[in-house]
Design a protein around this motif. Sequence first.
Motif, mmCIF file in Angstrom:
data_model
loop_
_atom_site.group_PDB
_atom_site.id
_atom_site.type_symbol
_atom_site.label_atom_id
_atom_site.label_comp_id
_atom_site.label_asym_id
_atom_site.label_seq_id
_atom_site.Cartn_x
_atom_site.Cartn_y
_atom_site.Cartn_z
ATOM 1 N N GLY A 25 0.805 -1.212 0.000
ATOM 2 C CA GLY A 25 0.000 0.000 0.000
ATOM 3 C C GLY A 25 0.835 1.258 0.000
ATOM 4 O O GLY A 25 1.882 1.353 -0.649
ATOM 5 N N SER A 26 0.375 2.247 0.769
ATOM 6 C CA SER A 26 1.070 3.534 0.807
ATOM 7 C C SER A 26 2.443 3.427 1.458
ATOM 8 O O SER A 26 3.370 4.156 1.100
ATOM 9 N N ASP A 211 4.858 9.010 -6.654
ATOM 10 C CA ASP A 211 5.508 9.083 -7.950
ATOM 11 C C ASP A 211 4.446 9.326 -9.016
ATOM 12 O O ASP A 211 3.570 8.481 -9.229
ATOM 13 N N PRO A 212 4.487 10.457 -9.710
ATOM 14 C CA PRO A 212 3.443 10.780 -10.682
ATOM 15 C C PRO A 212 3.627 10.143 -12.055
ATOM 16 O O PRO A 212 2.785 10.327 -12.942
ATOM 17 N N ALA A 262 -11.580 -0.278 -6.117
ATOM 18 C CA ALA A 262 -10.205 -0.713 -6.348
ATOM 19 C C ALA A 262 -9.445 -0.653 -5.021
ATOM 20 O O ALA A 262 -9.995 -0.287 -3.991
ATOM 21 N N GLY A 263 -8.174 -0.984 -5.054
ATOM 22 C CA GLY A 263 -7.372 -0.957 -3.840
ATOM 23 C C GLY A 263 -6.978 -2.354 -3.409
ATOM 24 O O GLY A 263 -7.336 -3.355 -4.035
ATOM 25 N N GLN A 264 -6.235 -2.427 -2.296
ATOM 26 C CA GLN A 264 -5.707 -3.694 -1.812
ATOM 27 C C GLN A 264 -6.805 -4.518 -1.173
ATOM 28 O O GLN A 264 -7.466 -4.080 -0.224
ATOM 29 N N ALA A 265 -7.023 -5.730 -1.681
ATOM 30 C CA ALA A 265 -8.059 -6.610 -1.158
ATOM 31 C C ALA A 265 -7.491 -7.505 -0.058
ATOM 32 O O ALA A 265 -6.307 -7.845 -0.061
ATOM 33 N N PHE A 266 -8.341 -7.876 0.898
ATOM 34 C CA PHE A 266 -7.966 -8.777 1.984
ATOM 35 C C PHE A 266 -9.002 -9.890 2.072
ATOM 36 O O PHE A 266 -10.202 -9.645 1.961
ATOM 37 N N LYS A 267 -8.537 -11.114 2.286
ATOM 38 C CA LYS A 267 -9.442 -12.258 2.254
ATOM 39 C C LYS A 267 -10.490 -12.197 3.361
ATOM 40 O O LYS A 267 -11.582 -12.748 3.210
ATOM 41 N N GLN A 289 -8.640 -5.844 -7.041
ATOM 42 C CA GLN A 289 -7.371 -5.182 -6.774
ATOM 43 C C GLN A 289 -6.667 -4.999 -8.113
ATOM 44 O O GLN A 289 -6.484 -5.975 -8.846
ATOM 45 N N PRO A 290 -6.305 -3.769 -8.506
ATOM 46 C CA PRO A 290 -5.654 -3.565 -9.800
ATOM 47 C C PRO A 290 -4.415 -4.428 -9.955
ATOM 48 O O PRO A 290 -3.685 -4.682 -8.987
ATOM 49 N N ALA A 291 -4.166 -4.877 -11.177
ATOM 50 C CA ALA A 291 -3.065 -5.799 -11.443
ATOM 51 C C ALA A 291 -1.705 -5.189 -11.127
ATOM 52 O O ALA A 291 -0.798 -5.878 -10.660
ATOM 53 N N ASP A 292 -1.556 -3.906 -11.385
ATOM 54 C CA ASP A 292 -0.290 -3.233 -11.126
ATOM 55 C C ASP A 292 -0.552 -1.728 -11.037
ATOM 56 O O ASP A 292 -1.694 -1.279 -11.167
ATOM 57 N N ARG A 293 0.505 -0.978 -10.828
ATOM 58 C CA ARG A 293 0.341 0.462 -10.637
ATOM 59 C C ARG A 293 -0.133 1.161 -11.912
ATOM 60 O O ARG A 293 -0.900 2.129 -11.854
ATOM 61 N N GLY A 294 0.274 0.644 -13.071
ATOM 62 C CA GLY A 294 -0.200 1.213 -14.326
ATOM 63 C C GLY A 294 -1.694 1.043 -14.481
ATOM 64 O O GLY A 294 -2.400 1.968 -14.901
ATOM 65 N N ALA A 295 -2.203 -0.154 -14.156
ATOM 66 C CA ALA A 295 -3.641 -0.410 -14.239
ATOM 67 C C ALA A 295 -4.404 0.466 -13.245
ATOM 68 O O ALA A 295 -5.492 0.974 -13.549
ATOM 69 N N TYR A 296 -3.830 0.640 -12.070
ATOM 70 C CA TYR A 296 -4.429 1.513 -11.045
ATOM 71 C C TYR A 296 -4.519 2.955 -11.549
ATOM 72 O O TYR A 296 -5.553 3.614 -11.421
#
Length: 400
Positions: A25-26, A211-212, A262-267, A289-296
Amino acid sequence: MDSSGAMSLPGHTLRILALEPYYGGSHRAVLDGLVGAIDAEWTLLTLPARKWKWRMRGSGVTMAAEARHLATERSRAATTHAAAAAAADTTTTDLGSRAPWDLIFASTFVNLAEFRGLAGAAIAPVPAIVYFHENQLVYPNRHTAEWDYQFPLTNITSALSAERCLFNTRWNLEQFIAEIPGFLARFPDYRPQHVAEAVAKKSHVVPPPFDPAEFDQAPTVRGDRCRIIWPHRWEHDKDPEGFIAALGELAAEGLDFEAVIAGQAFKETETLIRSAAGELGDRLVFCEQPADRGAYARLLASADIAVSTARNEFFGLAMIEASYAGCMPLVPDRLAYPGLYPPAMRYSGADGLVARLREHILSRPMPGQARSIAEDFTLGRLAPRFESVFEEVAGAVRHS
Protein backbone atom coordinates in the motif's frame (compact mmCIF):
# COMPACT_ATOMS: atom_id res chain seq x y z
CA MET A 1 12.62 -10.53 4.14
CA ASP A 2 14.23 -8.44 1.42
CA SER A 3 17.59 -6.73 1.74
CA SER A 4 19.89 -5.01 -0.70
CA GLY A 5 22.97 -2.82 -0.72
CA ALA A 6 26.74 -2.97 -1.06
CA MET A 7 29.77 -1.49 0.64
CA SER A 8 30.56 2.17 0.06
CA LEU A 9 33.66 4.15 0.87
CA PRO A 10 33.81 6.97 3.44
CA GLY A 11 32.61 10.31 2.19
CA HIS A 12 30.43 8.76 -0.50
CA THR A 13 26.66 8.47 -0.52
CA LEU A 14 24.63 8.21 2.66
CA ARG A 15 24.03 4.64 3.82
CA ILE A 16 20.45 4.13 4.98
CA LEU A 17 18.91 1.08 6.64
CA ALA A 18 15.15 1.16 5.99
CA LEU A 19 12.80 -0.92 8.16
CA GLU A 20 9.31 -1.55 6.78
CA PRO A 21 7.43 -4.46 8.35
CA TYR A 22 4.27 -3.64 6.36
CA TYR A 23 5.64 -3.45 2.83
CA GLY A 24 2.46 -2.75 0.89
CA GLY A 25 0.00 0.00 0.00
CA SER A 26 1.07 3.53 0.81
CA HIS A 27 3.92 2.32 3.04
CA ARG A 28 5.52 0.56 0.09
CA ALA A 29 4.75 3.35 -2.37
CA VAL A 30 6.44 5.97 -0.20
CA LEU A 31 9.51 3.86 0.55
CA ASP A 32 9.96 2.76 -3.06
CA GLY A 33 9.61 6.36 -4.19
CA LEU A 34 12.27 7.61 -1.77
CA VAL A 35 14.64 4.78 -2.69
CA GLY A 36 14.31 5.71 -6.35
CA ALA A 37 14.58 9.46 -5.85
CA ILE A 38 17.29 9.86 -3.20
CA ASP A 39 20.87 9.07 -4.15
CA ALA A 40 21.85 6.92 -1.20
CA GLU A 41 23.04 3.40 -0.54
CA TRP A 42 19.83 1.78 0.69
CA THR A 43 19.46 -1.45 2.61
CA LEU A 44 15.80 -2.52 2.82
CA LEU A 45 14.49 -4.90 5.46
CA THR A 46 10.84 -5.56 4.65
CA LEU A 47 8.03 -7.98 5.48
CA PRO A 48 4.81 -8.64 3.54
CA ALA A 49 1.83 -6.37 4.25
CA ARG A 50 -0.40 -8.66 6.27
CA LYS A 51 -1.26 -9.34 9.92
CA TRP A 52 -0.27 -5.85 11.02
CA LYS A 53 -0.65 -6.59 14.74
CA TRP A 54 1.82 -9.43 14.49
CA ARG A 55 4.15 -7.19 12.55
CA MET A 56 4.15 -4.66 15.38
CA ARG A 57 4.67 -7.42 17.92
CA GLY A 58 7.42 -9.35 16.22
CA SER A 59 9.14 -7.43 13.44
CA GLY A 60 11.66 -5.79 15.77
CA VAL A 61 12.97 -9.22 16.78
CA THR A 62 13.08 -10.52 13.19
CA MET A 63 14.67 -7.41 11.73
CA ALA A 64 17.22 -7.06 14.53
CA ALA A 65 18.50 -10.56 13.78
CA GLU A 66 18.81 -9.74 10.08
CA ALA A 67 20.53 -6.42 10.82
CA ARG A 68 23.07 -8.13 13.08
CA HIS A 69 23.83 -10.60 10.29
CA LEU A 70 24.25 -7.85 7.69
CA ALA A 71 26.39 -5.77 10.07
CA THR A 72 28.72 -8.72 10.58
CA GLU A 73 29.04 -9.26 6.83
CA ARG A 74 29.78 -5.58 6.28
CA SER A 75 32.40 -5.56 9.00
CA ARG A 76 34.15 -8.54 7.44
CA ALA A 77 34.06 -6.92 4.00
CA ALA A 78 35.45 -3.68 5.42
CA THR A 79 38.27 -5.48 7.19
CA THR A 80 39.16 -7.34 3.98
CA HIS A 81 39.14 -4.05 2.05
CA ALA A 82 41.37 -2.36 4.62
CA ALA A 83 43.82 -5.27 4.62
CA ALA A 84 44.01 -5.26 0.82
CA ALA A 85 44.61 -1.51 0.80
CA ALA A 86 47.37 -1.83 3.40
CA ALA A 87 49.05 -4.61 1.43
CA ALA A 88 48.97 -2.41 -1.65
CA ASP A 89 50.34 0.49 0.39
CA THR A 90 47.20 2.50 -0.44
CA THR A 91 45.96 5.20 1.91
CA THR A 92 42.60 4.18 3.39
CA THR A 93 40.34 4.83 6.31
CA ASP A 94 39.68 2.10 8.86
CA LEU A 95 36.32 0.98 7.50
CA GLY A 96 36.06 -1.75 10.10
CA SER A 97 35.65 0.85 12.85
CA ARG A 98 32.67 2.51 11.20
CA ALA A 99 29.03 1.77 11.91
CA PRO A 100 27.48 -0.29 9.11
CA TRP A 101 24.97 2.47 8.25
CA ASP A 102 24.70 6.21 8.70
CA LEU A 103 20.95 6.25 9.35
CA ILE A 104 17.95 4.07 10.21
CA PHE A 105 14.63 5.00 8.58
CA ALA A 106 11.77 3.07 10.17
CA SER A 107 8.00 3.05 9.90
CA THR A 108 5.78 2.85 12.98
CA PHE A 109 5.00 -0.83 12.43
CA VAL A 110 8.40 -1.71 13.89
CA ASN A 111 9.14 -1.36 17.59
CA LEU A 112 12.22 0.82 17.11
CA ALA A 113 13.30 0.69 20.76
CA GLU A 114 13.13 -3.10 20.70
CA PHE A 115 14.98 -3.25 17.39
CA ARG A 116 17.80 -1.02 18.62
CA GLY A 117 18.10 -2.99 21.84
CA LEU A 118 18.37 -6.31 20.03
CA ALA A 119 20.35 -5.30 16.94
CA GLY A 120 23.73 -5.27 18.66
CA ALA A 121 26.58 -2.92 19.45
CA ALA A 122 27.46 -2.20 15.81
CA ILE A 123 24.05 -0.64 15.19
CA ALA A 124 23.71 1.11 18.55
CA PRO A 125 25.39 4.37 17.40
CA VAL A 126 23.34 4.65 14.19
CA PRO A 127 20.79 7.51 14.48
CA ALA A 128 17.18 6.73 13.66
CA ILE A 129 14.18 8.47 12.11
CA VAL A 130 10.70 7.04 12.62
CA TYR A 131 8.06 7.95 10.04
CA PHE A 132 4.48 8.14 11.30
CA HIS A 133 2.17 7.13 8.46
CA GLU A 134 -0.37 6.71 11.25
CA ASN A 135 -0.45 6.47 15.03
CA GLN A 136 -2.15 3.92 17.23
CA LEU A 137 -3.23 6.43 19.90
CA VAL A 138 -6.17 7.53 17.73
CA TYR A 139 -6.59 4.39 15.62
CA PRO A 140 -10.24 3.21 15.67
CA ASN A 141 -10.19 -0.21 17.34
CA ARG A 142 -13.24 -2.41 16.86
CA HIS A 143 -12.47 -4.40 20.00
CA THR A 144 -10.91 -2.49 22.91
CA ALA A 145 -9.07 -4.68 25.39
CA GLU A 146 -5.98 -4.35 27.55
CA TRP A 147 -3.78 -6.01 24.92
CA ASP A 148 -4.63 -3.15 22.56
CA TYR A 149 -2.52 -0.89 24.79
CA GLN A 150 0.61 -2.54 23.44
CA PHE A 151 0.27 -0.88 20.05
CA PRO A 152 0.09 2.79 21.10
CA LEU A 153 2.81 2.12 23.64
CA THR A 154 4.99 0.77 20.83
CA ASN A 155 4.50 4.05 18.95
CA ILE A 156 5.48 6.02 22.06
CA THR A 157 8.61 4.00 22.82
CA SER A 158 9.63 4.16 19.14
CA ALA A 159 9.25 7.95 19.22
CA LEU A 160 11.35 8.17 22.39
CA SER A 161 14.02 5.93 20.87
CA ALA A 162 14.32 7.93 17.62
CA GLU A 163 16.52 10.97 17.06
CA ARG A 164 13.81 12.45 14.82
CA CYS A 165 10.07 11.79 14.38
CA LEU A 166 8.45 12.68 11.06
CA PHE A 167 4.67 12.86 10.64
CA ASN A 168 2.73 12.85 7.40
CA THR A 169 0.33 15.65 8.48
CA ARG A 170 0.08 18.31 11.14
CA TRP A 171 -3.15 16.63 12.28
CA ASN A 172 -1.34 13.34 12.87
CA LEU A 173 1.42 15.04 14.85
CA GLU A 174 -0.92 17.12 16.99
CA GLN A 175 -3.23 14.19 17.72
CA PHE A 176 -0.33 12.00 18.78
CA ILE A 177 1.22 14.57 21.10
CA ALA A 178 -2.16 15.48 22.60
CA GLU A 179 -3.07 11.87 23.38
CA ILE A 180 0.20 10.82 25.03
CA PRO A 181 -0.50 12.23 28.54
CA GLY A 182 -3.95 10.65 28.78
CA PHE A 183 -2.64 7.29 27.62
CA LEU A 184 0.26 7.27 30.09
CA ALA A 185 -2.16 8.25 32.88
CA ARG A 186 -3.59 4.72 32.56
CA PHE A 187 -0.43 3.31 34.11
CA PRO A 188 -1.34 2.08 37.60
CA ASP A 189 1.83 3.65 39.00
CA TYR A 190 5.28 4.87 37.93
CA ARG A 191 3.72 6.97 35.21
CA PRO A 192 6.33 8.37 32.78
CA GLN A 193 6.62 12.15 32.90
CA HIS A 194 7.30 14.81 30.22
CA VAL A 195 7.07 12.27 27.39
CA ALA A 196 4.84 14.39 25.14
CA GLU A 197 7.20 17.35 25.48
CA ALA A 198 10.24 15.20 24.65
CA VAL A 199 8.60 13.78 21.54
CA ALA A 200 7.27 17.15 20.39
CA LYS A 201 10.75 18.70 20.46
CA LYS A 202 12.07 16.28 17.86
CA SER A 203 8.97 16.02 15.67
CA HIS A 204 8.34 17.61 12.28
CA VAL A 205 5.83 17.29 9.44
CA VAL A 206 7.00 16.00 6.05
CA PRO A 207 4.14 14.73 3.83
CA PRO A 208 4.47 11.42 2.02
CA PRO A 209 5.38 11.75 -1.66
CA PHE A 210 3.93 9.85 -4.60
CA ASP A 211 5.51 9.08 -7.95
CA PRO A 212 3.44 10.78 -10.68
CA ALA A 213 5.05 8.92 -13.60
CA GLU A 214 2.30 6.33 -14.13
CA PHE A 215 -0.41 8.98 -13.80
CA ASP A 216 1.32 11.23 -16.33
CA GLN A 217 1.29 8.36 -18.81
CA ALA A 218 -2.32 7.28 -18.21
CA PRO A 219 -4.74 8.74 -20.79
CA THR A 220 -7.80 10.54 -19.48
CA VAL A 221 -10.63 8.61 -21.13
CA ARG A 222 -14.13 9.04 -19.70
CA GLY A 223 -17.21 7.22 -20.92
CA ASP A 224 -20.82 8.28 -21.31
CA ARG A 225 -21.71 7.70 -17.65
CA CYS A 226 -20.28 9.46 -14.62
CA ARG A 227 -17.77 7.08 -13.01
CA ILE A 228 -17.22 7.02 -9.24
CA ILE A 229 -14.16 5.28 -7.80
CA TRP A 230 -13.34 4.11 -4.27
CA PRO A 231 -9.53 3.41 -4.28
CA HIS A 232 -8.75 2.16 -0.77
CA ARG A 233 -7.79 -0.89 1.30
CA TRP A 234 -10.75 -3.22 1.74
CA GLU A 235 -10.76 -2.94 5.53
CA HIS A 236 -13.20 -1.72 8.17
CA ASP A 237 -11.38 1.54 8.92
CA LYS A 238 -11.88 2.67 5.30
CA ASP A 239 -15.64 1.85 5.51
CA PRO A 240 -16.32 0.30 2.10
CA GLU A 241 -19.83 -0.50 3.30
CA GLY A 242 -20.55 3.22 3.71
CA PHE A 243 -19.53 3.86 0.11
CA ILE A 244 -21.63 1.00 -1.24
CA ALA A 245 -24.64 2.11 0.82
CA ALA A 246 -24.41 5.66 -0.58
CA LEU A 247 -24.31 4.35 -4.15
CA GLY A 248 -27.22 2.05 -3.36
CA GLU A 249 -29.36 5.04 -2.40
CA LEU A 250 -28.48 6.82 -5.63
CA ALA A 251 -29.19 3.69 -7.68
CA ALA A 252 -32.59 3.39 -5.98
CA GLU A 253 -33.35 6.93 -7.17
CA GLY A 254 -32.73 5.74 -10.72
CA LEU A 255 -29.56 7.75 -11.28
CA ASP A 256 -27.24 6.34 -13.91
CA PHE A 257 -23.54 6.05 -13.10
CA GLU A 258 -20.63 3.61 -12.97
CA ALA A 259 -18.94 2.36 -9.80
CA VAL A 260 -15.35 1.20 -9.38
CA ILE A 261 -13.99 -0.41 -6.22
CA ALA A 262 -10.20 -0.71 -6.35
CA GLY A 263 -7.37 -0.96 -3.84
CA GLN A 264 -5.71 -3.69 -1.81
CA ALA A 265 -8.06 -6.61 -1.16
CA PHE A 266 -7.97 -8.78 1.98
CA LYS A 267 -9.44 -12.26 2.25
CA GLU A 268 -11.13 -11.41 5.56
CA THR A 269 -13.34 -8.77 3.91
CA GLU A 270 -13.29 -9.68 0.22
CA THR A 271 -16.39 -11.89 0.15
CA LEU A 272 -18.49 -9.41 2.14
CA ILE A 273 -17.52 -6.45 -0.06
CA ARG A 274 -18.08 -8.32 -3.32
CA SER A 275 -21.49 -9.46 -2.14
CA ALA A 276 -22.56 -5.97 -1.09
CA ALA A 277 -21.15 -4.34 -4.24
CA GLY A 278 -22.98 -6.89 -6.38
CA GLU A 279 -26.26 -5.25 -5.40
CA LEU A 280 -25.28 -2.36 -7.67
CA GLY A 281 -25.87 -4.57 -10.71
CA ASP A 282 -24.50 -3.36 -14.02
CA ARG A 283 -23.47 -0.05 -12.46
CA LEU A 284 -20.54 -1.93 -10.90
CA VAL A 285 -17.91 -2.07 -13.66
CA PHE A 286 -14.84 -3.03 -11.60
CA CYS A 287 -14.40 -4.63 -8.18
CA GLU A 288 -10.86 -5.97 -7.96
CA GLN A 289 -7.37 -5.18 -6.77
CA PRO A 290 -5.65 -3.56 -9.80
CA ALA A 291 -3.06 -5.80 -11.44
CA ASP A 292 -0.29 -3.23 -11.13
CA ARG A 293 0.34 0.46 -10.64
CA GLY A 294 -0.20 1.21 -14.33
CA ALA A 295 -3.64 -0.41 -14.24
CA TYR A 296 -4.43 1.51 -11.04
CA ALA A 297 -3.43 4.81 -12.68
CA ARG A 298 -5.61 4.08 -15.71
CA LEU A 299 -8.59 3.35 -13.47
CA LEU A 300 -8.18 6.66 -11.67
CA ALA A 301 -7.77 8.50 -14.98
CA SER A 302 -11.05 6.98 -16.20
CA ALA A 303 -13.08 8.24 -13.23
CA ASP A 304 -14.90 11.51 -12.61
CA ILE A 305 -15.18 11.32 -8.82
CA ALA A 306 -13.03 9.70 -6.14
CA VAL A 307 -14.59 9.05 -2.75
CA SER A 308 -13.23 8.44 0.72
CA THR A 309 -15.49 7.14 3.47
CA ALA A 310 -12.61 6.61 5.90
CA ARG A 311 -13.19 6.35 9.62
CA ASN A 312 -9.44 6.55 9.99
CA GLU A 313 -7.13 8.60 7.79
CA PHE A 314 -3.86 10.30 8.64
CA PHE A 315 -3.14 11.51 5.09
CA GLY A 316 -4.88 9.56 2.34
CA LEU A 317 -2.36 8.97 -0.44
CA ALA A 318 -4.96 7.29 -2.66
CA MET A 319 -7.11 10.43 -2.69
CA ILE A 320 -4.11 12.62 -3.53
CA GLU A 321 -3.25 10.29 -6.42
CA ALA A 322 -6.86 10.36 -7.60
CA SER A 323 -6.83 14.15 -7.48
CA TYR A 324 -3.64 14.22 -9.56
CA ALA A 325 -5.20 11.81 -12.07
CA GLY A 326 -8.07 14.25 -12.63
CA CYS A 327 -10.81 13.06 -10.27
CA MET A 328 -12.98 15.35 -8.18
CA PRO A 329 -12.24 14.23 -4.59
CA LEU A 330 -15.05 13.86 -2.04
CA VAL A 331 -13.69 13.36 1.48
CA PRO A 332 -15.22 13.40 4.98
CA ASP A 333 -15.06 16.69 6.84
CA ARG A 334 -12.91 15.16 9.58
CA LEU A 335 -9.57 13.49 10.36
CA ALA A 336 -6.63 14.82 8.30
CA TYR A 337 -8.79 15.89 5.36
CA PRO A 338 -9.69 19.48 6.39
CA GLY A 339 -5.99 20.32 6.30
CA LEU A 340 -5.70 19.08 2.72
CA TYR A 341 -8.95 19.83 0.87
CA PRO A 342 -11.22 22.91 0.64
CA PRO A 343 -14.84 22.79 1.93
CA ALA A 344 -16.25 22.25 -1.58
CA MET A 345 -14.50 18.87 -1.68
CA ARG A 346 -15.62 17.73 1.77
CA TYR A 347 -18.94 16.35 3.04
CA SER A 348 -20.54 15.78 6.44
CA GLY A 349 -22.18 12.45 7.22
CA ALA A 350 -23.79 9.80 5.03
CA ASP A 351 -26.53 12.16 3.83
CA GLY A 352 -23.93 14.74 2.87
CA LEU A 353 -22.07 12.18 0.75
CA VAL A 354 -25.24 11.14 -1.05
CA ALA A 355 -26.12 14.78 -1.73
CA ARG A 356 -22.66 15.62 -3.10
CA LEU A 357 -22.60 12.53 -5.29
CA ARG A 358 -26.07 13.25 -6.62
CA GLU A 359 -24.97 16.77 -7.53
CA HIS A 360 -21.91 15.53 -9.42
CA ILE A 361 -23.74 12.72 -11.20
CA LEU A 362 -26.32 15.16 -12.52
CA SER A 363 -23.64 17.69 -13.47
CA ARG A 364 -20.36 15.90 -14.15
CA PRO A 365 -17.33 17.77 -12.79
CA MET A 366 -14.64 18.99 -15.13
CA PRO A 367 -11.47 16.89 -14.87
CA GLY A 368 -8.42 18.17 -13.04
CA GLN A 369 -10.00 20.59 -10.56
CA ALA A 370 -7.94 19.19 -7.68
CA ARG A 371 -4.70 18.51 -9.55
CA SER A 372 -3.03 21.62 -8.16
CA ILE A 373 -3.59 20.27 -4.63
CA ALA A 374 -1.90 16.98 -5.49
CA GLU A 375 1.07 18.55 -7.26
CA ASP A 376 2.48 19.68 -3.91
CA PHE A 377 2.97 16.04 -2.93
CA THR A 378 4.89 14.67 -5.91
CA LEU A 379 8.20 12.93 -5.42
CA GLY A 380 10.03 15.77 -7.13
CA ARG A 381 8.68 18.27 -4.63
CA LEU A 382 9.12 16.23 -1.45
CA ALA A 383 12.14 13.95 -1.93
CA PRO A 384 14.56 16.87 -1.37
CA ARG A 385 12.90 17.58 1.98
CA PHE A 386 13.41 13.99 3.10
CA GLU A 387 16.99 14.03 1.86
CA SER A 388 17.70 17.19 3.81
CA VAL A 389 16.37 15.65 7.04
CA PHE A 390 18.32 12.45 6.42
CA GLU A 391 21.57 14.37 5.96
CA GLU A 392 20.88 16.54 9.01
CA VAL A 393 20.17 13.65 11.38
CA ALA A 394 23.05 11.50 10.09
CA GLY A 395 25.41 14.46 10.11
CA ALA A 396 24.55 15.45 13.67
CA VAL A 397 25.84 12.10 14.88
CA ARG A 398 28.86 11.93 12.54
CA HIS A 399 30.02 15.36 13.69
CA SER A 400 29.19 15.03 17.38
